[in-house]
Scaffold this active site. Structure first.
Site, PDB file in Angstrom:
ATOM      1  N   CYS A   1      68.796  20.740  26.284  1.00 49.40           N
ATOM      2  CA  CYS A   1      69.954  20.996  25.424  1.00 49.40           C
ATOM      3  C   CYS A   1      71.213  21.040  26.283  1.00 49.40           C
ATOM      4  O   CYS A   1      71.151  20.917  27.512  1.00 49.40           O
ATOM      5  CB  CYS A   1      69.759  22.329  24.688  1.00 49.40           C
ATOM      6  SG  CYS A   1      69.904  23.766  25.775  1.00 49.40           S
TER       7      CYS A   1
ATOM      8  N   HIS B   1      65.364  29.534  27.868  1.00 50.17           N
ATOM      9  CA  HIS B   1      64.751  28.209  27.758  1.00 50.17           C
ATOM     10  C   HIS B   1      63.924  27.921  29.012  1.00 50.17           C
ATOM     11  O   HIS B   1      64.193  28.466  30.086  1.00 50.17           O
ATOM     12  CB  HIS B   1      65.828  27.126  27.607  1.00 50.17           C
ATOM     13  CG  HIS B   1      66.473  27.114  26.255  1.00 50.17           C
ATOM     14  ND1 HIS B   1      67.280  26.083  25.820  1.00 50.17           N
ATOM     15  CD2 HIS B   1      66.425  28.012  25.238  1.00 50.17           C
ATOM     16  CE1 HIS B   1      67.693  26.337  24.588  1.00 50.17           C
ATOM     17  NE2 HIS B   1      67.205  27.511  24.217  1.00 50.17           N
TER      18      HIS B   1
ATOM     19  N   GLU C   1      63.814  25.413  31.040  1.00 50.63           N
ATOM     20  CA  GLU C   1      64.541  24.869  32.188  1.00 50.63           C
ATOM     21  C   GLU C   1      65.245  25.974  32.978  1.00 50.63           C
ATOM     22  O   GLU C   1      65.224  25.977  34.217  1.00 50.63           O
ATOM     23  CB  GLU C   1      65.600  23.859  31.722  1.00 50.63           C
ATOM     24  CG  GLU C   1      65.046  22.652  31.001  1.00 50.63           C
ATOM     25  CD  GLU C   1      65.048  22.831  29.485  1.00 50.63           C
ATOM     26  OE1 GLU C   1      64.680  23.931  29.013  1.00 50.63           O
ATOM     27  OE2 GLU C   1      65.407  21.880  28.780  1.00 50.63           O
TER      28      GLU C   1
END
Ligand code: ZN
Length: 171
Positions: free
Chosen positions: A86, A56, A58
């Site tokens: 998430c 992801h 991040e």
């Protein structure tokens, strides 16, 4: 972080998100800003490209920022990301001891900062993160929506179906 500065960094994250389209990934982008206001690292969703469920935006940005700083602790830093993190990424934000999270659009189906959970401000955890929500949310949502528009569907994108990220329809 004031609104003008937050929007400036969100435009950097949006550019990173757009770059994910080149490798047929859902366009989510992130940037980590150092305490002195300089850019430490960028990251974008590479789940399809890397065939990695944890790739992801991040996590890519946090890993790169830690490598740049030479420490896992991101004290005083800010992560700016186009989509609400998430549960995995919210957990990583707490682990990194980052000071601040700035995000664009909500993710009603998987968001772990306001939508489903609030992991980064849970008083039971050892670290809490300051949150700024909804920065350039319209631009961030439009980019995501464009990815899932059927006319842009190509065989290479079969791994990303509209039901994987249908958050906007639920609002
Ligand atoms: Zn995530």
């Amino acid at each position: 972080m004031d609104a003008t500065t937050a929007e400036r960094w969100m435009r950097v994250a949006l550019a990173e998100a757009r770059a994910a389209l080149d490798h047929h990934d859902v366009p989510v982008g992130a940037v980590v800003v150092a305490p002195d206001g300089t850019e430490l690292a960028c990251g974008r969703n590479r789940r399809e490209q890397q065939r990695d469920p944890t790739a992801h935006a991040e996590l890519e940005a946090l890993r790169a920022a830690a490598a740049t700083l030479g420490t896992w602790r991101l004290d005083g830093c800010t992560l700016v990301v186009t989509l609400e993190p998430c549960a995995m990424c919210a957990g990583a934000l707490v682990q990194s001891r980052i000071a601040r999270l700035v995000f664009g659009t909500d993710d009603p189906k998987a968001g772990a900062v306001t939508s489903l959970f609030d992991l980064v401000r849970d008083p039971r955890l050892p670290h809490r993160v300051e949150v700024h929500r909804g920065i350039l949310a319209g631009d961030c949502a439009t980019l995501l929506r464009s990815f899932f528009t059927p006319r842009r569907y190509t065989p290479q994108r079969q791994g990303a179906r509209v039901d994987e990220w249908g958050g906007l329809e639920n609002r």
